[in-house]
Design an enzyme around this catalytic site. Structure first.
Site, PDB file in Angstrom:
ATOM      1  CG  HIS A   1       9.112 -11.168   4.933  1.00 38.26           C
ATOM      2  ND1 HIS A   1       8.175 -10.417   4.252  1.00 38.26           N
ATOM      3  CD2 HIS A   1       8.873 -10.922   6.248  1.00 38.26           C
ATOM      4  CE1 HIS A   1       7.408  -9.757   5.112  1.00 38.26           C
ATOM      5  NE2 HIS A   1       7.815 -10.064   6.336  1.00 38.26           N
TER       6      HIS A   1
ATOM      7  CG  HIS B   1       9.572  -9.587  11.191  1.00 47.76           C
ATOM      8  ND1 HIS B   1       9.127  -8.287  11.103  1.00 47.76           N
ATOM      9  CD2 HIS B   1       8.838 -10.290  10.285  1.00 47.76           C
ATOM     10  CE1 HIS B   1       8.151  -8.206  10.193  1.00 47.76           C
ATOM     11  NE2 HIS B   1       7.963  -9.406   9.679  1.00 47.76           N
TER      12      HIS B   1
ATOM     13  CE  LYS C   1       6.271  -5.726   4.380  1.00 44.39           C
ATOM     14  NZ  LYS C   1       6.591  -6.450   5.597  1.00 44.39           N
TER      15      LYS C   1
ATOM     16  CG  HIS D   1       1.458  -6.938   5.535  1.00 46.03           C
ATOM     17  ND1 HIS D   1       1.941  -7.671   6.596  1.00 46.03           N
ATOM     18  CD2 HIS D   1       0.128  -7.225   5.467  1.00 46.03           C
ATOM     19  CE1 HIS D   1       0.944  -8.357   7.149  1.00 46.03           C
ATOM     20  NE2 HIS D   1      -0.174  -8.090   6.490  1.00 46.03           N
TER      21      HIS D   1
ATOM     22  CG  HIS E   1       3.733 -12.135   4.390  1.00 46.72           C
ATOM     23  ND1 HIS E   1       2.612 -11.493   3.956  1.00 46.72           N
ATOM     24  CD2 HIS E   1       4.366 -11.266   5.214  1.00 46.72           C
ATOM     25  CE1 HIS E   1       2.553 -10.292   4.493  1.00 46.72           C
ATOM     26  NE2 HIS E   1       3.616 -10.128   5.255  1.00 46.72           N
TER      27      HIS E   1
ATOM     28  CG  ASP F   1       6.275 -12.882   8.160  1.00 45.09           C
ATOM     29  OD1 ASP F   1       6.872 -11.902   8.663  1.00 45.09           O
ATOM     30  OD2 ASP F   1       5.042 -12.975   8.142  1.00 45.09           O
TER      31      ASP F   1
END
Lengths: 333, 333
Positions: B12, B14, B94, B131, B165, B237
């Site tokens: 995960h 970004h 996602k 999420h 997460h 994350d």
């Protein structure tokens, strides 16, 4: 339409010292006939001399005929002679658990050692004001402290104990068990929950101690205040920080609300259909519980659309930029 | 002593875009053989063309022989033809509830309208990454979302659903009910609770979504990871923000941990007496659950006192300034 409030009192107020005191004390004096002044200065206010000195510094900023600073001493183990001497100079003694909030490092770390002092306070009828938080998990601190309140309330039934700035349904429920317990509720804890602090962006301006809790807790505080609870008083806990301390990484706790408290409370009570309870919350209940006769002064609020300023003398107030339906009649803008 | 990790994966991640992508992508590539790339760019990555474009931009910053960007598409209602075309270009889709975190405005606001797309995803064996937060009270959001996970897990038993997460004991407990559910756990959620975020000063650098929860939740996450839970994978994350966005009033959520994740995890697993479980958590479990054969690459960690840098290419990492017992063998300082 106007609302006239007789001698409004702020029963929990941080006026700081030095230059900040000069900036903000007049703003409390504009709204209130008196305030209970917290003693957690850089050097705690814990002697008669310091109490006198701090009162004098405040009176240099606010006319004592208009605004009475009800002084407090910082709790430590005081001798009976010290308490006897302090008695007429203070409204009560403020107890902080060590390190629990801004400038509380000198506070109590061993609660077993404080009973002698508190016993004399009970005898002399000196109220005990308490920042009631444990050093546990942030959302449980107030609830965990209730057992200490309970021990104090039981062991010292004639001592007036004030649970300062309560934030939880548990505290509201608890206080009904002991008639010698009062509580203060802040402005901001009638409006915000943890969601407002960290639920969207992180909002340093809404960071305070005790932290705002859950929607259920908010509801319980509002209900207590809107029921006219006879032992729940207004105490702003207004606590200014210079801008840079609120915005930089690792920011300090405290919300500055003194200059906006009365208009926002008027808005709140009127919108909830209980304008008749405002006078009690911001003055009469405190006068009864503390047996005070404040300066006789009327503060007028006008029903008028008002946008809360972004800054008061360089400090951002609670609600900055919001539009509400009431303002102080004396407010310039 | 060294620990060699075979093909560590960050499930995960970004990587942002533009100048920030260039700054941070090489830092993931230094530690990991691959990462699952989140699609919430300013313009969501939700077409095959955008997936290709974003992959290309990433591969310009990291050698694809060393680091595989496992691409994801941003969930929306896709046609069967679109999903068929996307299938080989992505590792999964996602799903963000609308507005729940940074750049998620285009997410799902009506969960009743998504079943058709999800049904085709199940058929095509395209994993669903979620999420999982409601728009309720910040501490309850993950728990409240479990009923949506439950409906998805029941209705689409052959769909691989990843609870991204996770932060709560409730989520850990829930995932055991459905074998088609996996979860990722971040680095920071193995170390912090809400106390670290707002219990002392307010710490913008520890502000993330989902917010860190209670000590009990922390314990449950640690226990799941330290038990070698066969469906719990590492996903950092890691989410950089430029300094000014983290420090100014009203700061954004996201913790940057990619360059420190492996050393801190090594420290964590070794201190807890479970070094043998690290390989599974950061690679093998993900390979099994996603049926991946990652780039064959070994990352060496050295047992050596190391102070985590204050900044990596201008971004403050999780743990900045802390001293830990492990470092990447390739780390310069």
């Amino acid at each position: 339409m106007n609302i006239d409030i007789r001698s409004p009192l702020d029963m929990h107020l941080h006026l700081r010292e030095g230059e900040m005191l000069a900036r903000i004390a007049p703003l409390s004096s504009m709204s209130f006939a008196g305030g209970v002044i917290m003693p957690n200065l850089k050097e705690p206010v814990d002697t008669l001399e310091k109490v006198h000195g701090y009162r004098k510094a405040i009176e240099e900023q606010c006319n004592p005929d208009e605004f009475t600073p009800y002084m407090t001493a910082f709790f430590r183990c005081y001798s009976a002679a010290e308490l006897q001497a302090l008695r007429s100079a203070i409204i009560g003694i403020k107890l902080y658990p060590a390190g629990i909030t801004t400038q509380s490092e000198a506070g109590v770390s061993d609660f077993s050692g404080i009973e002698e002092t508190i016993s004399v306070m009970e005898e002399l009828q000196i109220p005990l004001l308490v920042h009631g938080e444990s050093n546990g998990f942030v959302m449980d601190r107030e609830k965990e402290f209730l057992k200490i309140y309970e021990r104090l309330a039981k062991n010292f039934p004639k001592l007036h104990i004030i649970m300062e700035h309560i934030t939880t349904a548990d505290a509201v429920e608890f206080m009904d068990k002991y008639p010698n317990i009062s509580a203060t509720v802040t402005l901001h804890h009638l409006f915000i929950t943890l969601d407002d602090v960290i639920g969207g962006l992180m909002e340093p301006d809404l960071f305070c101690k005790p932290i705002a809790k859950t929607p259920r807790d908010l509801g319980a505080l509002q209900d207590a205040v809107l029921s006219g609870h006879p032992r729940v008083m207004f105490g702003s806990d207004s606590a200014p920080h210079p801008r840079q301390k609120k915005e930089c990484c690792g920011c300090a706790a405290g919300i500055f609300s003194a200059p906006v408290a009365l208009p926002m409370l008027a808005d709140f009570f009127v919108k909830r259909g209980k304008p008749e309870l405002l006078q009690g919350f911001v003055s009469d209940i405190a006068c009864r519980r503390y047996r005070l006769t404040p300066v006789n002064r009327t503060i007028r609020l006008s029903q008028q659309s008002w946008r809360i300023p972004e800054l008061y003398n360089g400090v951002k107030p609670f609600g900055a930029g919001c539009e509400i339906g009431w303002k102080l009649a004396t407010e310039k803008n």
